[in-house]
Design a protein around this motif. Structure first.
Motif, PDB file in Angstrom:
ATOM      1  N   VAL A  21       0.839  -1.204   0.000  1.00 39.40           N
ATOM      2  CA  VAL A  21       0.000   0.000   0.000  1.00 39.40           C
ATOM      3  C   VAL A  21       0.869   1.246   0.000  1.00 39.40           C
ATOM      4  CG1 VAL A  21      -1.701   1.325   1.313  1.00 39.40           C
ATOM      5  CG2 VAL A  21      -1.941  -1.146   1.105  1.00 39.40           C
ATOM      6  N   GLN A  24       2.314   1.787  -3.506  1.00 36.14           N
ATOM      7  CA  GLN A  24       1.307   2.147  -4.501  1.00 36.14           C
ATOM      8  C   GLN A  24       0.678   3.515  -4.251  1.00 36.14           C
ATOM      9  OE1 GLN A  24      -1.451  -1.119  -4.265  1.00 36.14           O
ATOM     10  NE2 GLN A  24       0.077  -2.610  -4.911  1.00 36.14           N
ATOM     11  N   GLU A  25       0.443   3.825  -2.981  1.00 33.08           N
ATOM     12  CA  GLU A  25      -0.363   4.999  -2.646  1.00 33.08           C
ATOM     13  C   GLU A  25       0.447   6.191  -2.142  1.00 33.08           C
ATOM     14  OE1 GLU A  25      -3.537   5.204  -3.186  1.00 33.08           O
ATOM     15  OE2 GLU A  25      -3.920   3.108  -3.713  1.00 33.08           O
ATOM     16  N   MET A  26       1.566   5.939  -1.462  1.00 36.26           N
ATOM     17  CA  MET A  26       2.231   7.009  -0.729  1.00 36.26           C
ATOM     18  C   MET A  26       3.556   7.451  -1.321  1.00 36.26           C
ATOM     19  SD  MET A  26       0.064   7.498   1.636  1.00 36.26           S
ATOM     20  CE  MET A  26       1.048   8.681   2.546  1.00 36.26           C
ATOM     21  N   ASP A  75      -5.072  15.216   4.303  1.00 37.43           N
ATOM     22  CA  ASP A  75      -5.344  13.964   3.613  1.00 37.43           C
ATOM     23  C   ASP A  75      -6.146  13.030   4.511  1.00 37.43           C
ATOM     24  OD1 ASP A  75      -4.483  12.087   1.235  1.00 37.43           O
ATOM     25  OD2 ASP A  75      -4.177  10.937   3.059  1.00 37.43           O
ATOM     26  N   ARG A  81      -5.154   8.945   0.930  1.00 37.01           N
ATOM     27  CA  ARG A  81      -4.159   7.874   0.906  1.00 37.01           C
ATOM     28  C   ARG A  81      -3.810   7.364   2.293  1.00 37.01           C
ATOM     29  NH1 ARG A  81      -1.475  11.336  -3.751  1.00 37.01           N
ATOM     30  NH2 ARG A  81      -1.424  12.838  -2.060  1.00 37.01           N
ATOM     31  N   GLN A  82      -3.742   8.261   3.276  1.00 39.24           N
ATOM     32  CA  GLN A  82      -3.409   7.829   4.627  1.00 39.24           C
ATOM     33  C   GLN A  82      -4.430   6.817   5.159  1.00 39.24           C
ATOM     34  OE1 GLN A  82      -0.816   8.660   6.595  1.00 39.24           O
ATOM     35  NE2 GLN A  82       0.167  10.012   5.136  1.00 39.24           N
ATOM     36  N   LYS A  84      -5.960   4.553   3.594  1.00 38.20           N
ATOM     37  CA  LYS A  84      -5.721   3.226   3.044  1.00 38.20           C
ATOM     38  C   LYS A  84      -4.554   2.534   3.738  1.00 38.20           C
ATOM     39  CE  LYS A  84      -7.380   4.577  -1.560  1.00 38.20           C
ATOM     40  NZ  LYS A  84      -7.022   4.697  -2.994  1.00 38.20           N
ATOM     41  N   LEU A  85      -3.644   3.330   4.275  1.00 40.15           N
ATOM     42  CA  LEU A  85      -2.438   2.772   4.877  1.00 40.15           C
ATOM     43  C   LEU A  85      -2.656   2.334   6.317  1.00 40.15           C
ATOM     44  CD1 LEU A  85       0.612   2.282   4.343  1.00 40.15           C
ATOM     45  CD2 LEU A  85       1.022   4.578   5.228  1.00 40.15           C
TER      46      LEU A  85
END
Length: 232
Positions: A21, A24-26, A75, A81-82, A84-85
């Protein structure tokens, strides 16, 4: 420059999920928000082995770090994004540090992540040194005059040496908590360094009789750079 030194913990088999994650996201967002990820390592040997990741992020100054914190808060408020993490995380521990006087100079700018992915990765020994406030000056003088050259003779490289600015060990006029990052090209070199401390009388005397009395305690880990780490 200042640096954010961070431990991220994802237990119960969720480290791979966290790493996927994050990448991909951060990863791309960090540079965008002014937080340059210069180092990222998985813990191989030590507390949180198999579940811990250490990061070092670079900022121009404290104001840049504060702006980054504002971006992260915004965020989070918008479940970006945070959000999702976080389900993959158990703990995050952060300190703000800066390079100690006489420490190896780190670059002010770094290549893009894709430019370093194919570069060889070594192994890093991270040591968090807890010093008594009255021994910091003497410790650092001995370290850079004698211990660092001994490391280099054994094939290691001092990649970074930081003093804490905000966090455990920080003081009004300095720090009595330092972070040492040693790079070894392979595990055989790391093992030779460990064995030399028993077989080399001069090195043993340096570390046990001169260096150790200046240190309150040491937390030592062996780390492996993640594929997107710029420090490798």
């Amino acid at each position: 420059m200042i640096y954010q030194h961070r431990l991220i913990v994802a237990r119960s088999g969720r480290l791979e999920q966290r790493n996927a994650v994050f990448e991909q996201e951060m990863l791309a967002a960090l540079d965008e928000h002014g937080s340059v990820l210069i180092g990222a390592w998985e813990v191989l040997i030590g507390p949180e082995s198999g579940s811990g990741v250490y990061q070092v992020r670079q900022f121009d100054n404290l104001s840049a770090w504060e702006r980054h914190q504002d971006n992260v808060r915004r965020d989070r408020q918008h479940s970006g994004r945070q959000g999702k993490l976080y389900p993959a995380l158990d703990a995050v521990d952060t300190a703000i540090v800066r390079s100690a006087e006489r420490a190896p100079a780190l670059p002010s700018s770094w290549p893009g992540i894709e430019a370093v992915r194919a570069a060889p990765r070594g192994f890093f020994e991270q040591r968090i040194l807890h010093l008594r406030p009255d021994t910091v000056r003497d410790h650092h003088a001995l370290y850079f005059d004698a211990v660092m050259p001994a490391l280099q003779r054994e094939g290691a490289t001092l990649s970074g040496f930081f003093d804490t600015v905000i966090g455990p060990g920080s003081m009004n006029a300095g720090s009595h908590r330092s972070i040492e990052l040693r790079r070894f090209p392979d595990l055989a070199t790391w093992q030779r360094w460990r064995e030399a401390q028993d077989t080399d009388a001069a090195l043993r005397s340096l570390l046990r009789e001169r260096w150790a009395p200046l240190v309150d305690r040491v937390e030592s880990l062996l780390l492996r750079p993640l594929p997107y780490s710029r420090m490798r």
